[in-house]
Design a protein around this motif. Structure first.
Motif, PDB file in Angstrom:
ATOM      1  N   ALA A 145       0.811  -1.213   0.000  1.00 39.57           N
ATOM      2  CA  ALA A 145       0.000   0.000   0.000  1.00 39.57           C
ATOM      3  C   ALA A 145       0.843   1.261   0.000  1.00 39.57           C
ATOM      4  O   ALA A 145       0.375   2.329  -0.416  1.00 39.57           O
ATOM      5  CB  ALA A 145      -0.938   0.000   1.211  1.00 39.57           C
ATOM      6  N   ALA A 146       2.104   1.159   0.428  1.00 36.41           N
ATOM      7  CA  ALA A 146       2.992   2.319   0.434  1.00 36.41           C
ATOM      8  C   ALA A 146       3.290   2.810  -0.978  1.00 36.41           C
ATOM      9  O   ALA A 146       3.732   3.946  -1.158  1.00 36.41           O
ATOM     10  CB  ALA A 146       4.298   1.975   1.157  1.00 36.41           C
ATOM     11  N   GLU A 147       3.038   1.972  -1.991  1.00 36.10           N
ATOM     12  CA  GLU A 147       3.297   2.352  -3.378  1.00 36.10           C
ATOM     13  C   GLU A 147       2.142   3.126  -4.001  1.00 36.10           C
ATOM     14  O   GLU A 147       2.265   3.629  -5.109  1.00 36.10           O
ATOM     15  CB  GLU A 147       3.584   1.094  -4.217  1.00 36.10           C
ATOM     16  N   LEU A 148       1.025   3.220  -3.324  1.00 34.58           N
ATOM     17  CA  LEU A 148      -0.116   3.959  -3.853  1.00 34.58           C
ATOM     18  C   LEU A 148       0.055   5.454  -3.585  1.00 34.58           C
ATOM     19  O   LEU A 148       0.728   5.856  -2.642  1.00 34.58           O
ATOM     20  CB  LEU A 148      -1.406   3.486  -3.181  1.00 34.58           C
ATOM     21  N   THR A 149      -0.573   6.283  -4.423  1.00 29.50           N
ATOM     22  CA  THR A 149      -0.600   7.711  -4.132  1.00 29.50           C
ATOM     23  C   THR A 149      -1.497   7.932  -2.914  1.00 29.50           C
ATOM     24  O   THR A 149      -2.262   7.043  -2.517  1.00 29.50           O
ATOM     25  CB  THR A 149      -1.153   8.516  -5.314  1.00 29.50           C
TER      26      THR A 149
END
Length: 232
Positions: A145-149
């Motif tokens: 989820a850290a890769e989502l904006t």
């Protein structure tokens, strides 16, 4: 004095039995006891939302505290035709997004914190998501989820984990339903791609979509047990 104490007790009981809309009406009139009741009623669900956006319980608590300050400061702006939950969630979600952006800006030069699944060299064979324990699932889900904006993450949390409708999410985030669907589509795509790229050992057994659904579902159950237990 006894009569005053009795009056306050009756008023407090009346607030507890009132609806969210009635509570906000009292809040608009400057009733601080209404704010106390709102804090009692909404703190836990708001922390859950903020925690899922931020991935950090302490930061989530700070955001929710600030949200109640904003609610009090902007109480006159609330309109009775609005859904109370939508208005309250919008304030909290926007603060969480701003906090996440600020944090990412500070940490831009650093690699995001990677919470890897512990496994020895001999255990690098294929594994299914279903074989992971809850801590492993939570770690992987937070990493992906850290890769989502910021906006993708907030919409994914509200739609997929909080179970809100696209219309409710659009009202909270402040965009059109079609924009919500676009962000949700892209969030799912990024999560699937990152799952396959970082953890290919989970991919061959079934489709990335199925594995992601399992991961998100178990991540949701972990979140429901995690922060709630610590705050009890």
């Amino acid at each position: 004095m006894p009569e005053l104490a009795y009056s306050r007790t009756r008023h407090s009981e009346s607030l507890r039995q009132g609806s969210d809309r009635e509570l906000l009406a009292a809040l608009q009139g400057g009733d601080e006891m209404a704010l106390d009741e709102l804090i009692q009623r909404k703190t836990q669900p708001l922390i859950q939302v903020a925690y899922r956006v931020l991935g950090d319980l302490e930061e989530a608590q700070d955001v929710v505290q600030m949200a109640f300050v904003r609610i009090w400061e902007n109480r006159k702006r609330y309109h009775s035709k609005w859904s109370p939950n939508t208005w309250i969630y919008r304030i909290t979600t926007n603060l969480a997004i701003d906090h996440l952006r600020s944090r990412r800006s500070r940490d831009r030069v650093q690699e995001p914190l990677r919470l890897h699944v512990e496994r020895g060299h001999e255990e690098r064979g294929l594994r299914r998501v279903g074989t992971l324990d809850d801590r492993e699932v939570h770690a992987i889900f937070r990493e992906l989820a850290a890769e989502l904006t910021e906006k993708q993450r907030a919409i994914f949390v509200l739609r997929e984990m909080e179970g809100l409708s696209s219309r409710e999410v659009a009202d909270i985030v402040g965009c059109r339903e079609s924009t919500v669907r676009n962000h949700l589509f892209n969030a799912r795509r990024v999560l699937r791609e990152e799952l396959v790229r970082r953890y290919p050992e989970y991919a061959p057994a079934c489709s990335p979509r199925d594995e992601l659904a399992d991961l998100a579902d178990r991540g949701d159950r972990v979140d429901r047990g995690g922060p709630g237990e610590e705050l009890a």
